[in-house]
Design an enzyme around this catalytic site. Structure first.
Site, PDB file in Angstrom:
ATOM      1  CG  MET A 127      -3.886   4.182   3.853  1.00  0.00           C
ATOM      2  SD  MET A 127      -2.203   4.135   4.527  1.00  0.00           S
ATOM      3  CE  MET A 127      -2.382   2.965   5.847  1.00  0.00           C
ATOM      4  N   GLY A 133      -2.748  -4.085  -1.104  1.00  0.00           N
ATOM      5  CA  GLY A 133      -2.449  -3.193   0.013  1.00  0.00           C
ATOM      6  C   GLY A 133      -0.966  -2.945   0.199  1.00  0.00           C
ATOM      7  CB  SER A 134       2.044  -5.092  -0.210  1.00  0.00           C
ATOM      8  OG  SER A 134       1.589  -6.108   0.637  1.00  0.00           O
ATOM      9  CD  GLU A 244      -1.154   2.041  10.799  1.00  0.00           C
ATOM     10  OE1 GLU A 244      -1.008   2.967   9.990  1.00  0.00           O
ATOM     11  OE2 GLU A 244      -1.949   1.097  10.619  1.00  0.00           O
ATOM     12  NE  ARG A 270      -6.017 -30.409  31.869  1.00  0.00           N
ATOM     13  CZ  ARG A 270      -7.242 -30.896  31.747  1.00  0.00           C
ATOM     14  NH1 ARG A 270      -8.214 -30.489  32.564  1.00  0.00           N
ATOM     15  NH2 ARG A 270      -7.523 -31.789  30.824  1.00  0.00           N
ATOM     16  CD  GLN A 338       0.380 -28.682  21.092  1.00  0.00           C
ATOM     17  OE1 GLN A 338      -0.246 -28.117  20.196  1.00  0.00           O
ATOM     18  NE2 GLN A 338       0.437 -29.994  21.197  1.00  0.00           N
ATOM     19  N   GLY A 342      -7.010 -29.427  24.517  1.00  0.00           N
ATOM     20  CA  GLY A 342      -8.266 -29.273  23.769  1.00  0.00           C
ATOM     21  C   GLY A 342      -8.975 -27.965  24.082  1.00  0.00           C
ATOM     22  CG  ASN A 368       5.784 -10.518   9.838  1.00  0.00           C
ATOM     23  OD1 ASN A 368       5.165  -9.532  10.260  1.00  0.00           O
ATOM     24  ND2 ASN A 368       6.078 -11.557  10.594  1.00  0.00           N
TER      25      ASN A 368
HETATM   26  C1  LIG Z   1      -8.336  -7.069   9.917  1.00  0.00           C
HETATM   27  C2  LIG Z   1      -7.657  -6.096   8.990  1.00  0.00           C
HETATM   28  C3  LIG Z   1      -7.714  -4.740   9.260  1.00  0.00           C
HETATM   29  C4  LIG Z   1      -7.103  -3.820   8.399  1.00  0.00           C
HETATM   30  N1  LIG Z   1      -7.240  -2.467   8.617  1.00  0.00           N
HETATM   31  C5  LIG Z   1      -6.838  -1.590   7.657  1.00  0.00           C
HETATM   32  C6  LIG Z   1      -7.136  -0.193   7.761  1.00  0.00           C
HETATM   33  O1  LIG Z   1      -7.713   0.269   8.745  1.00  0.00           O
HETATM   34  N2  LIG Z   1      -6.779   0.619   6.744  1.00  0.00           N
HETATM   35  C7  LIG Z   1      -6.134   0.154   5.629  1.00  0.00           C
HETATM   36  O2  LIG Z   1      -5.868   0.948   4.743  1.00  0.00           O
HETATM   37  N3  LIG Z   1      -5.826  -1.157   5.500  1.00  0.00           N
HETATM   38  C8  LIG Z   1      -6.170  -2.038   6.472  1.00  0.00           C
HETATM   39  N4  LIG Z   1      -5.886  -3.372   6.350  1.00  0.00           N
HETATM   40  C9  LIG Z   1      -5.198  -3.833   5.143  1.00  0.00           C
HETATM   41  C10 LIG Z   1      -3.781  -4.349   5.386  1.00  0.00           C
HETATM   42  O3  LIG Z   1      -2.918  -3.315   5.694  1.00  0.00           O
HETATM   43  C11 LIG Z   1      -3.396  -5.139   4.108  1.00  0.00           C
HETATM   44  O4  LIG Z   1      -4.143  -6.342   4.116  1.00  0.00           O
HETATM   45  C12 LIG Z   1      -1.918  -5.438   4.032  1.00  0.00           C
HETATM   46  O5  LIG Z   1      -1.184  -4.241   3.831  1.00  0.00           O
HETATM   47  C13 LIG Z   1      -1.576  -6.436   2.901  1.00  0.00           C
HETATM   48  O6  LIG Z   1      -2.178  -6.056   1.705  1.00  0.00           O
HETATM   49  P1  LIG Z   1      -3.029  -7.141   0.861  1.00  0.00           P
HETATM   50  O7  LIG Z   1      -3.994  -7.765   1.796  1.00  0.00           O
HETATM   51  O8  LIG Z   1      -3.569  -6.490  -0.333  1.00  0.00           O
HETATM   52  O9  LIG Z   1      -1.979  -8.239   0.463  1.00  0.00           O
HETATM   53  P2  LIG Z   1      -1.021  -8.192  -0.841  1.00  0.00           P
HETATM   54  O10 LIG Z   1      -0.411  -6.858  -0.946  1.00  0.00           O
HETATM   55  O11 LIG Z   1      -1.764  -8.736  -1.999  1.00  0.00           O
HETATM   56  O12 LIG Z   1       0.094  -9.246  -0.395  1.00  0.00           O
HETATM   57  C14 LIG Z   1      -0.164 -10.647  -0.425  1.00  0.00           C
HETATM   58  C15 LIG Z   1       1.092 -11.361   0.066  1.00  0.00           C
HETATM   59  O13 LIG Z   1       2.185 -11.039  -0.774  1.00  0.00           O
HETATM   60  C16 LIG Z   1       3.249 -10.557  -0.006  1.00  0.00           C
HETATM   61  N5  LIG Z   1       3.989  -9.530  -0.731  1.00  0.00           N
HETATM   62  C17 LIG Z   1       3.517  -8.414  -1.340  1.00  0.00           C
HETATM   63  N6  LIG Z   1       4.514  -7.694  -1.851  1.00  0.00           N
HETATM   64  C18 LIG Z   1       5.665  -8.354  -1.537  1.00  0.00           C
HETATM   65  C19 LIG Z   1       7.043  -8.127  -1.780  1.00  0.00           C
HETATM   66  N7  LIG Z   1       7.471  -7.022  -2.405  1.00  0.00           N
HETATM   67  N8  LIG Z   1       7.956  -9.038  -1.325  1.00  0.00           N
HETATM   68  C20 LIG Z   1       7.549 -10.137  -0.659  1.00  0.00           C
HETATM   69  N9  LIG Z   1       6.247 -10.413  -0.404  1.00  0.00           N
HETATM   70  C21 LIG Z   1       5.320  -9.536  -0.829  1.00  0.00           C
HETATM   71  C22 LIG Z   1       2.614  -9.972   1.249  1.00  0.00           C
HETATM   72  O14 LIG Z   1       3.541  -9.932   2.325  1.00  0.00           O
HETATM   73  C23 LIG Z   1       1.501 -10.958   1.477  1.00  0.00           C
HETATM   74  O15 LIG Z   1       2.021 -12.068   2.186  1.00  0.00           O
HETATM   75  C24 LIG Z   1      -6.411  -4.299   7.256  1.00  0.00           C
HETATM   76  C25 LIG Z   1      -6.331  -5.680   7.014  1.00  0.00           C
HETATM   77  C26 LIG Z   1      -6.940  -6.564   7.858  1.00  0.00           C
HETATM   78  C27 LIG Z   1      -6.867  -8.033   7.543  1.00  0.00           C
END
Ligand SMILES: Cc1cc2nc3c(=O)[nH]c(=O)nc-3n(C[C@H](O)[C@H](O)[C@H](O)COP(=O)(O)OP(=O)(O)OC[C@H]3O[C@@H](n4cnc5c(N)ncnc54)[C@H](O)[C@@H]3O)c2cc1C
Length: 381
Positions: A127, A133-134, A244, A270, A338, A342, A368
Site C-alpha cells: 500500500m 503512507g498515512s 491487521e 545480577r 535500563q 550496559g 500512533n
Molecule cells: C519496517 C516497516 C514495514 C512496513 N511494512 C509495510 C507493508 O508491508 N505494506 C505497506 O503497505 N506498508 C508498510 N509499511 C509502511 C507503514 O505502514 C508506513 O510507514 C506508515 O503507515 C507511515 O507512513 P509514512 O512512513 O509515509 O509516514 P507519513 O505518513 O509521512 O507520516 C510521518 C509522520 O507524520 C504523522 N502524521 C501523518 N498524518 C498525520 C495526521 N493526520 N495527524 C497527526 N500526525 C500525522 C505520522 O504519524 C508520522 O509520525 C512498513 C513500514 C515499516 C517501517
C-alpha cells in the site's frame, strides 16, 4: 494474571507452536538475521506444520479453522522469538489470506491458495509509497485498462516480505477523479515483466525481515488478477486493517511480556553493591509498574480479540489496542534495557534487539497518531 479467552484446544495448540518455534525456528535465528531474510525453507517448514493456512478453507489446502484465536496464538509464540516473525508471517496468514479467501474468485483461490498454504507462495501487501503512507487515499501508483489487461506503473516502499514475495497485492489508482473510491487491488506475480524489487532496506531493527521497495514499470496485469471489484480497493483495505491492527496489538504485548519475563530472571541474578539489582526499591517499583502495564494491556487486547472472534470489534477499539499496546511495548522494553545496564545496549543481547525491533510498532500499520485520529473521529471530534 490468568487469561480467560483460551480453552484446552487453544492451550494444546500453543504447546505445539512453542515446540515448533523452539526446535525448528530458533536454531536458525542468527543465520536469518545475518542474511537479512527468513529464507524459503522457513516458509516451507511452517507450511509442513499446517501453520500457514489456518484460516484458509480445507478445499484449498488450509485447516479451515474459523476461530481467529489459533492464528493469534501462533503469532504470540512467534513473538517470543523476535517481532519480525509474527509480523512477516502475519502479513501472509492474517492479512493476505482474508483478501484471497473473501474476495478471490474461484479460479484465483484454486490458483494461489494451495501453494499459499504450503509456503511455496509467499505473499506481501503493498500500500505505502515513498510520498506517504498515512494518507493512503493519496497514493500515486496508476493502473490503466488496456483491453482485457491493466498496465500498472508506480512504486511502493517499506514492503514486508517485499524481496521474497511471489505474489504481491498492490493498491493502485484506477479512476483518478474518484479519489479513495478509485483505487483497485491487483495481484502482481513474481516474474511479470516490469516488476522489479529494490534493495532490501537497512532498518534499525528486525534485520531478518526482507522489507523492500517495489517498482512497477508498464507491468501488464491480466483482469484475472484483479482482487474483488474494480475501484473498491480502498474499502477492502480499510475493512481488513481492523484485523491487521488487532494482530499487531497481540504481537506487541506478547513480545514485551517475553522480554519482561527474561528481565525478571536477570534482575534476580545480577548483583550490585552485594544485592540483586531487582531488590533495590527503585527497580522493584519499576518492575511492579511494568508488570501492571503488561497485565492491563493484555486484558484489553484479549477483550478486543474476543470481539474480533465474535465479529463485533470496531475500528476505534482496534485502533486503541494498537496504539496503546505499541506504546506499552516500547515503554516496557526501554525500561528493560535500563535494567540490563550496559549489556542492554549490546546488539548480541535479546533485550537490545527487542528494543530496536519494537520501535516500528508505533509507526507501521497506521501510526500512533493516525490511531488517535481514528479514535478522535469516533468520538465525534
Ligand atoms: C519496517 C516497516 C514495514 C512496513 N511494512 C509495510 C507493508 O508491508 N505494506 C505497506 O503497505 N506498508 C508498510 N509499511 C509502511 C507503514 O505502514 C508506513 O510507514 C506508515 O503507515 C507511515 O507512513 P509514512 O512512513 O509515509 O509516514 P507519513 O505518513 O509521512 O507520516 C510521518 C509522520 O507524520 C504523522 N502524521 C501523518 N498524518 C498525520 C495526521 N493526520 N495527524 C497527526 N500526525 C500525522 C505520522 O504519524 C508520522 O509520525 C512498513 C513500514 C515499516 C517501517
Amino acid at each position: 494474571m490468568k487469561r480467560t479467552i483460551f480453552n484446552e484446544d487453544h492451550n494444546a495448540f500453543r504447546e505445539s507452536c512453542r515446540t515448533f518455534v523452539d526446535r525448528t525456528l530458533r536454531p536458525h535465528h542468527e543465520k536469518r538475521m545475518a542474511n537479512h531474510e527468513f529464507g524459503r525453507e522457513m516458509w516451507l517448514e511452517l507450511g509442513k506444520q499446517g501453520l500457514l493456512g489456518l484460516n484458509v478453507p480445507e478445499a484449498y489446502g488450509g485447516a479451515g479453522v474459523g476461530d481467529l484465536r489459533f492464528s493469534l496464538i501462533l503469532a504470540e509464540e512467534l513473538s517470543r522469538l523476535a517481532l519480525a516473525y509474527p509480523s512477516c508471517v502475519g502479513i501472509h496468514t492474517n492479512c493476505i489470506a482474508p483478501y484471497l479467501v473473501d474476495l478471490g474468485t474461484e479460479e484465483q483461490k484454486q490458483r494461489w491458495l494451495p501453494r499459499f498454504c504450503t509456503g511455496e507462495l509467499i505473499t506481501a501487501l503493498a500500500m505505502t509509497e515513498a510520498s506517504g503512507g498515512s494518507d493512503l487515499a493519496a497514493l500515486k501508483s496508476r493502473a490503466v485498462r488496456d483491453g482485457d489487461d491493466w498496465i500498472l506503473n508506480g512504486s511502493k516502499t517499506f514492503i514486508t516480505n517485499g524481496a521474497s514475495a511471489d505474489l504481491v497485492l498492490v493498491a493502485a489508482r484506477t479512476t483518478p477523479e474518484r479519489g479513495a473510491k478509485g483505487i483497485t487491488l491487483f495481484a502482481v506475480e513474481a516474474g511479470m515483466q516490469g516488476f522489479e524489487r529494490g534493495r532490501k532496506l537497512d532498518k534499525v531493527g528486525q534485520p531478518e525481515a526482507d522489507t523492500s521497495e517495489l517498482f512497477f514499470d508498464e507491468v501488464r496485469v491480466p483482469s484475472a488478477n484483479v482482487i474483488g471489484e474494480v475501484d473498491h480497493g480502498f474499502v477492502y483495505m480499510m475493512q481488513r486493517l481492523v484485523a491487521e491492527r488487532i494482530g499487531s496489538a497481540v504481537n506487541n504485548i506478547a513480545h514485551a511480556r517475553q522480554i519482561l519475563e527474561e528481565t525478571l530472571d536477570y534482575v534476580k541474578e545480577r548483583t550490585a553493591f552485594g544485592t540483586p539489582i531487582g531488590s533495590f526499591q527503585a527497580n522493584k517499583f519499576k518492575l511492579a509498574e511494568l508488570q501492571t502495564l503488561a497485565d492491563v494491556t493484555q486484558t484489553f487486547v484479549d477483550q478486543c480479540v474476543m470481539e474480533a472472534v465474535l465479529g463485533t470489534l470496531t475500528a476505534a477499539d482496534a485502533a486503541k489496542a494498537k496504539w496503546w499496546s505499541a506504546q506499552a511495548q516500547n515503554d516496557i522494553l526501554d525500561a528493560c534495557v535500563q535494567l540490563w545496564g550496559g549489556y542492554g545496549y549490546m546488539s548480541e543481547y535479546r533485550v537490545a534487539r527487542a528494543w530496536a525491533d519494537a520501535r516500528v510498532a508505533k509507526i507501521w500499520a497506521g501510526s500512533n497518531e493516525i490511531m488517535k485520529e481514528l479514535i478522535g473521529r469516533d468520538l465525534g471530534l
